[in-house]
Design an enzyme around this catalytic site. Structure first.
Site, PDB file in Angstrom:
ATOM      1  CG  HIS A  44      -0.374  -0.013   2.529  1.00  0.00           C
ATOM      2  ND1 HIS A  44       0.363  -1.070   3.026  1.00  0.00           N
ATOM      3  CD2 HIS A  44      -0.400   0.910   3.536  1.00  0.00           C
ATOM      4  CE1 HIS A  44       0.743  -0.799   4.265  1.00  0.00           C
ATOM      5  NE2 HIS A  44       0.306   0.404   4.592  1.00  0.00           N
TER       6      HIS A  44
ATOM      7  CG  HIS B 271      -0.146   4.249   4.756  1.00  0.00           C
ATOM      8  ND1 HIS B 271      -0.865   3.549   5.690  1.00  0.00           N
ATOM      9  CD2 HIS B 271      -1.003   5.183   4.239  1.00  0.00           C
ATOM     10  CE1 HIS B 271      -2.111   4.028   5.740  1.00  0.00           C
ATOM     11  NE2 HIS B 271      -2.204   5.011   4.862  1.00  0.00           N
TER      12      HIS B 271
ATOM     13  CG  ASP C 237       4.645   2.762   7.516  1.00  0.00           C
ATOM     14  OD1 ASP C 237       3.812   3.088   6.645  1.00  0.00           O
ATOM     15  OD2 ASP C 237       4.339   2.064   8.508  1.00  0.00           O
ATOM     16  CG  HIS C 238       4.058  -0.405   4.474  1.00  0.00           C
ATOM     17  ND1 HIS C 238       4.126  -1.739   4.818  1.00  0.00           N
ATOM     18  CD2 HIS C 238       3.521   0.227   5.558  1.00  0.00           C
ATOM     19  CE1 HIS C 238       3.652  -1.905   6.046  1.00  0.00           C
ATOM     20  NE2 HIS C 238       3.278  -0.724   6.515  1.00  0.00           N
TER      21      HIS C 238
ATOM     22  CG  HIS D 118      -4.256  -0.010   6.678  1.00  0.00           C
ATOM     23  ND1 HIS D 118      -4.285   0.416   7.989  1.00  0.00           N
ATOM     24  CD2 HIS D 118      -3.059   0.391   6.174  1.00  0.00           C
ATOM     25  CE1 HIS D 118      -3.157   1.048   8.269  1.00  0.00           C
ATOM     26  NE2 HIS D 118      -2.396   1.053   7.180  1.00  0.00           N
TER      27      HIS D 118
ATOM     28  CG  ASP E  60       0.221  -1.644   7.717  1.00  0.00           C
ATOM     29  OD1 ASP E  60       1.124  -2.476   7.940  1.00  0.00           O
ATOM     30  OD2 ASP E  60       0.399  -0.417   7.831  1.00  0.00           O
TER      31      ASP E  60
END
Length: 328
Positions: A113, A115, A117-118, A169, A197
């Site tokens: 996804h 975000h 942090d990914h 999410h 997530d």
């Protein structure tokens, strides 16, 4: 039919994984049943692998720590010497791990996804490896070259990867289901799912861009229908906190208690708690157990599993873990 899109063992095409029937490989079927209300009866179908003594998996999965509690993963087919990386937020660590294996070639980036942090390392990784294809289900993913949707498949050497669309999410979240298929017999000899997530050990992701119905669909009707011995590799090390919440939801659960103690020991020793399996999650993850009496009755009688999912997530969002849950 798989359509080749680049050299190095990578191909992509369309396919459908999930239906009311099991995959076409050879499995022995067993059932695991929750104790539930008649209207909330939940049966989990587990398809056990047939292992040939001569068959050995060449699928290797390496968790790589990143940021505070993230996991990146290197998915390698050792038989062909190619690999893919999942959610490479720290590309230097990824390339260091790739370089530690002589002649290993990185041929794909799989992003669950958008975000940061990914996906935050995608552009830097592509800068270091020009032409590297980036797969994902959301146009907000940096450096995305190959958009995917539910049922799309790609190959990492002999490993078949199926994309599972699991919005909630985020609206474009995708999980990646990997199967190592022995070419000699055409049977699956190992399998794993990278859940980002969506599904965590003992928990699930927040509903930032979705709702309880979508998470129920993702956990129960998509991930929950994978064979029970599918290994689960999630995006964060949240096991202890999640299982502390699970122990409040089901204070008498031996499965929760045992997994929490084991996870605390692993974390103390600086070791990962991944992977779990789909079967294990049905035993101690309250978000996978929304059809069970033990979880549903916490919120009153007559609630359907989707409503239970919503109430459970709302309670978890405000949960403050204790060192141990208070006795009943």
């Amino acid at each position: 039919m798989l359509l080749p899109i680049c050299s190095g063992g990578l191909s992509v095409g369309l396919g459908r994984l999930l239906s009311s029937t099991s995959p076409t490989y050879s499995y022995a079927n067993t059932r695991h049943t929750f104790t539930t209300k008649p209207t909330l009866r939940t049966i989990h179908q587990s398809n056990r692998l047939h292992y040939d003594n001569q068959s050995q998996t060449t699928m290797k999965i390496q968790p790589i720590n990143a940021l505070q509690d993230n996991y990146m993963y290197l998915l390698t087919d050792e038989s062909t010497g190619v690999c893919a990386v999942v959610d490479p937020v720290n590309p230097d660590s990824v390339l260091s791990r790739v370089g530690a294996t002589p002649n290993l070639r990185l041929i794909a980036c799989l992003t669950t996804h958008h975000h940061g942090d990914h996906s935050g390392g995608n552009e830097a990784l592509v800068g270091l490896r020009p032409g590297l294809p980036v797969y994902g289900g959301d146009k907000r993913i940096p450096a995305l070259t190959n958009p995917v949707t539910h049922g799309d498949t790609l190959a990492i050497g002999r490993i078949k990867v199926t994309c599972l669309f699991t919005p909630c999410h985020t609206s474009g979240h995708v999980c990646f289901y990997a199967e190592d298929i022995d070419p000699a017999v055409g049977e699956v000899i190992d399998r794993a799912v990278f859940t980002g997530d969506t599904l965590f050990i003992g928990g699930c992701g927040r509903f930032f861009e979705g709702n309880p119905e979508q998470m129920h669909e993702a956990l129960i009707n998509i991930l929950g229908r994978l064979p029970g011995d599918t290994k689960v590799y999630c995006g964060h090390e949240y096991a202890v906190n999640n299982l502390k919440f699970a122990s409040v939801v089901e204070p008498n659960s031996e499965a929760v208690r045992n997994k929490l103690e084991w996870s605390e020991s692993r974390v103390r020793d600086g070791l990962p708690t991944v992977p779990s399996t789909v079967d294990e999650e049905f035993r101690y993850n309250p978000f996978m157990r929304v059809g069970s009496v033990e979880v549903a009755d916490r919120y009153g009688s007559g609630l359907d599993p989707v409503a239970v999912m919503g109430k459970l997530r709302a309670e978890k969002d405000s949960f403050t873990p204790r060192s141990r849950p208070p006795p009943k």
